[in-house]
Design a protein around this motif. Sequence first.
Motif, mmCIF file in Angstrom:
data_model
loop_
_atom_site.group_PDB
_atom_site.id
_atom_site.type_symbol
_atom_site.label_atom_id
_atom_site.label_comp_id
_atom_site.label_asym_id
_atom_site.label_seq_id
_atom_site.Cartn_x
_atom_site.Cartn_y
_atom_site.Cartn_z
ATOM 1 N N LYS A 2 40.297 46.908 34.552
ATOM 2 C CA LYS A 2 40.933 47.163 35.837
ATOM 3 C C LYS A 2 40.229 46.367 36.923
ATOM 4 C CE LYS A 2 43.654 49.400 38.722
ATOM 5 N NZ LYS A 2 45.099 49.173 38.737
ATOM 6 N N VAL A 3 41.010 45.656 37.710
ATOM 7 C CA VAL A 3 40.448 44.837 38.776
ATOM 8 C C VAL A 3 40.902 45.394 40.116
ATOM 9 C CG1 VAL A 3 40.357 42.541 39.806
ATOM 10 C CG2 VAL A 3 40.432 42.782 37.325
ATOM 11 N N PHE A 302 51.580 42.620 33.442
ATOM 12 C CA PHE A 302 51.533 41.293 32.824
ATOM 13 C C PHE A 302 51.807 40.208 33.866
ATOM 14 C CE2 PHE A 302 53.944 37.774 30.973
ATOM 15 C CZ PHE A 302 53.106 37.352 29.951
ATOM 16 N N LEU A 303 52.852 40.419 34.680
ATOM 17 C CA LEU A 303 53.235 39.422 35.675
ATOM 18 C C LEU A 303 52.203 39.304 36.793
ATOM 19 C CD1 LEU A 303 57.072 40.144 35.999
ATOM 20 C CD2 LEU A 303 55.967 38.284 34.748
ATOM 21 N N VAL A 304 51.571 40.406 37.147
ATOM 22 C CA VAL A 304 50.545 40.380 38.193
ATOM 23 C C VAL A 304 49.415 39.434 37.823
ATOM 24 C CG1 VAL A 304 48.646 41.741 39.160
ATOM 25 C CG2 VAL A 304 50.976 42.600 39.298
ATOM 26 N N VAL A 305 49.025 39.443 36.565
ATOM 27 C CA VAL A 305 47.922 38.579 36.122
ATOM 28 C C VAL A 305 48.243 37.115 36.402
ATOM 29 C CG1 VAL A 305 46.681 37.716 34.098
ATOM 30 C CG2 VAL A 305 47.056 40.174 34.367
ATOM 31 N N ILE A 306 49.423 36.683 36.004
ATOM 32 C CA ILE A 306 49.809 35.281 36.215
ATOM 33 C C ILE A 306 50.059 35.012 37.689
ATOM 34 C CG2 ILE A 306 51.579 33.554 35.695
ATOM 35 C CD1 ILE A 306 51.834 34.875 32.928
ATOM 36 N N GLY A 307 50.625 35.998 38.384
ATOM 37 C CA GLY A 307 50.910 35.828 39.805
ATOM 38 C C GLY A 307 49.684 35.722 40.676
ATOM 39 N N ARG A 308 48.535 36.182 40.187
ATOM 40 C CA ARG A 308 47.310 36.097 40.965
ATOM 41 C C ARG A 308 46.535 34.810 40.730
ATOM 42 N NH1 ARG A 308 45.105 42.412 40.802
ATOM 43 N NH2 ARG A 308 46.678 43.178 42.279
ATOM 44 N N VAL A 309 46.903 34.070 39.693
ATOM 45 C CA VAL A 309 46.237 32.781 39.428
ATOM 46 C C VAL A 309 47.289 31.705 39.157
ATOM 47 C CG1 VAL A 309 44.058 33.761 38.627
ATOM 48 C CG2 VAL A 309 45.928 33.482 36.997
ATOM 49 N N LYS A 377 44.048 35.962 32.534
ATOM 50 C CA LYS A 377 43.430 37.262 32.803
ATOM 51 C C LYS A 377 41.925 37.113 33.003
ATOM 52 C CE LYS A 377 43.523 42.072 31.352
ATOM 53 N NZ LYS A 377 44.071 43.049 30.389
ATOM 54 N N LYS A 378 41.294 36.304 32.154
ATOM 55 C CA LYS A 378 39.853 36.077 32.305
ATOM 56 C C LYS A 378 39.542 35.430 33.654
ATOM 57 C CE LYS A 378 38.643 35.531 27.395
ATOM 58 N NZ LYS A 378 37.591 36.519 27.269
ATOM 59 N N TYR A 379 40.365 34.461 34.036
ATOM 60 C CA TYR A 379 40.123 33.778 35.302
ATOM 61 C C TYR A 379 40.393 34.707 36.488
ATOM 62 C CZ TYR A 379 40.285 30.302 38.994
ATOM 63 O OH TYR A 379 40.052 29.604 40.149
ATOM 64 N N MET A 380 41.424 35.555 36.372
ATOM 65 C CA MET A 380 41.716 36.517 37.423
ATOM 66 C C MET A 380 40.519 37.443 37.661
ATOM 67 S SD MET A 380 44.567 39.578 37.518
ATOM 68 C CE MET A 380 43.560 40.581 36.398
ATOM 69 N N VAL A 381 39.948 37.942 36.568
ATOM 70 C CA VAL A 381 38.786 38.829 36.662
ATOM 71 C C VAL A 381 37.603 38.080 37.289
ATOM 72 C CG1 VAL A 381 37.082 40.140 35.334
ATOM 73 C CG2 VAL A 381 39.513 40.278 34.736
ATOM 74 N N TYR A 382 37.416 36.828 36.871
ATOM 75 C CA TYR A 382 36.315 36.024 37.421
ATOM 76 C C TYR A 382 36.484 35.848 38.934
ATOM 77 C CZ TYR A 382 33.175 32.113 38.268
ATOM 78 O OH TYR A 382 32.181 31.307 38.774
ATOM 79 N N LYS A 383 37.700 35.543 39.375
ATOM 80 C CA LYS A 383 37.946 35.368 40.808
ATOM 81 C C LYS A 383 37.672 36.661 41.566
ATOM 82 C CE LYS A 383 41.141 32.978 42.720
ATOM 83 N NZ LYS A 383 42.437 32.437 43.190
ATOM 84 N N ARG A 387 34.273 36.810 44.819
ATOM 85 C CA ARG A 387 34.971 36.513 46.072
ATOM 86 C C ARG A 387 34.089 35.743 47.055
ATOM 87 N NH1 ARG A 387 36.991 41.916 45.171
ATOM 88 N NH2 ARG A 387 39.220 41.847 44.688
ATOM 89 N N ASP A 388 32.789 35.753 46.814
ATOM 90 C CA ASP A 388 31.878 35.042 47.710
ATOM 91 C C ASP A 388 31.918 33.535 47.502
ATOM 92 O OD1 ASP A 388 30.771 35.717 45.150
ATOM 93 O OD2 ASP A 388 28.830 34.966 45.848
ATOM 94 N N LYS A 389 32.514 33.084 46.397
ATOM 95 C CA LYS A 389 32.594 31.644 46.104
ATOM 96 C C LYS A 389 33.814 31.070 46.833
ATOM 97 C CE LYS A 389 30.230 31.665 41.616
ATOM 98 N NZ LYS A 389 29.665 33.010 41.685
ATOM 99 N N TRP A 390 33.596 30.376 47.947
ATOM 100 C CA TRP A 390 34.687 29.893 48.795
ATOM 101 C C TRP A 390 35.629 28.951 48.065
ATOM 102 C CZ3 TRP A 390 35.231 24.688 49.378
ATOM 103 C CH2 TRP A 390 34.118 23.901 49.083
ATOM 104 N N TRP A 391 35.075 28.176 47.134
ATOM 105 C CA TRP A 391 35.895 27.154 46.467
ATOM 106 C C TRP A 391 36.957 27.750 45.562
ATOM 107 C CZ3 TRP A 391 35.263 27.579 41.204
ATOM 108 C CH2 TRP A 391 34.079 28.185 40.764
ATOM 109 N N LEU A 392 36.805 29.016 45.181
ATOM 110 C CA LEU A 392 37.804 29.643 44.330
ATOM 111 C C LEU A 392 39.151 29.797 45.041
ATOM 112 C CD1 LEU A 392 35.741 32.392 42.476
ATOM 113 C CD2 LEU A 392 36.823 30.389 41.457
ATOM 114 N N SER A 393 39.135 29.843 46.382
ATOM 115 C CA SER A 393 40.387 29.963 47.126
ATOM 116 C C SER A 393 41.220 28.692 47.028
ATOM 117 C CB SER A 393 40.105 30.282 48.593
ATOM 118 O OG SER A 393 39.374 29.240 49.215
ATOM 119 N N TYR A 394 40.629 27.595 46.537
ATOM 120 C CA TYR A 394 41.353 26.336 46.367
ATOM 121 C C TYR A 394 41.891 26.171 44.948
ATOM 122 C CZ TYR A 394 39.647 24.922 50.929
ATOM 123 O OH TYR A 394 39.398 24.861 52.279
#
Length: 395
Positions: A2-3, A302-309, A377-383, A387-394
């Motif tokens: 859960k994220v 399922f769709l939320v995972v893809i929609g967030r990355v 999903k792995k990348y979504m959890v990592y992001k 959240r402190d990593k500014w470059w992830l917003s790009y």
Amino acid sequence: MKVKSNRIESIDILRGLVMVIMALDHVRDYTNFGYFYTDPTNMDTTTPVLFFTRWITHFCAPVFVFLAGTSAFLYGSKKASKKDLAKFLFTRGLWLVFIELTVVNFAWTFDIGLGLHIFQVIWAIGICMLFMSALVYLHKKVLLVLGFLILFGHNLLDGITMQGNDPLSLLWYFTHQQGFPEFNNGESILLIAYPFLPWLGIMILGYCFGHFYKKGFDVKIRKKALLYFGLGAIALFIVIRFINIYGNLTPWSEQKNMTYTLMDFLNTTKYPPSLMYALMTLGPAMLFLYAIESVKNWFTNFLVVIGRVPFFYYILHLYVIHLFGFIGLSILGEDWKELIDTPHRDASEFLADKGFDLWVTYAVWIVTVALLYPLCKKYMVYKANNRDKWWLSYL
């Protein structure tokens, strides 16, 4: 796992849905009979199944661009000043244009020389963000009027056409007319599929639409607005399209039977996106947001995972699909290198009579999405955990 997230799930669900559907069209490009050379919207050669396989994917680009505008608004609502938002939009816009012309172009072609310079949806979002970095300083009402003026008025420019590769023609291709100018005796070709002007109108309206998703906004008012917007856009599409005078580059006409007539009625112009194309796709998207507001189940999760990355998914899916194309061409007994898309190979039309039946396309599509989901999903959890990593917003 859960994220925890402050993101708006209904928007991520819609974005995830269009990203999944988008992959179907790209898999078709690399597997279906005729590959890139078959036009699923040609009423003389298409079939209903092929046409609607293409038609359903029309929802992807306008929804993606519209929600990019919405996300920009929501991002800005968390910032202390317009300057911070403008800086983010400008730098992200430059980044997206760069990625389109390098990483994305290579994914489409696998040509190290990058002789084909392809300007598609990532470029369109990037260039529109560059404009938005200045436009966000305008009053919201002015922005709203500007967005509607572009959306409803840009088809007045359809009669202006250019030819050649002179500077004025190039400017017009990038602005409003799809164009494929050649340079250096055909060694370098610009494939300008997404002229930016109509997409800018869609992004501006998406930005204004973000107002309905501000923190604390009344859900009942939002749902009522979504219902009215959705039904209104669909009604406008039906009326204006039926009149058949304005709003699309080509008119519809009566075909050999009712099914094909309906298909031609729905066959609206994407390059550039016409008023009819936008109303046809964004109207149902509003109704989807209305219906999905409080829905939560395994499919929406399922769709939320893809929609967030979405950007991560977009880049990966192009490389996976192209690799599947290589495998498929080898299975057909052909040289897989024919799917390395260079200016010369593209002109040969070698693949025009090669490919698989449509059921294979659907099977590869399902496999592709299934392969990408755990990575997303792995990348979504990592992001979410960084959240402190500014470059992830790009990314």
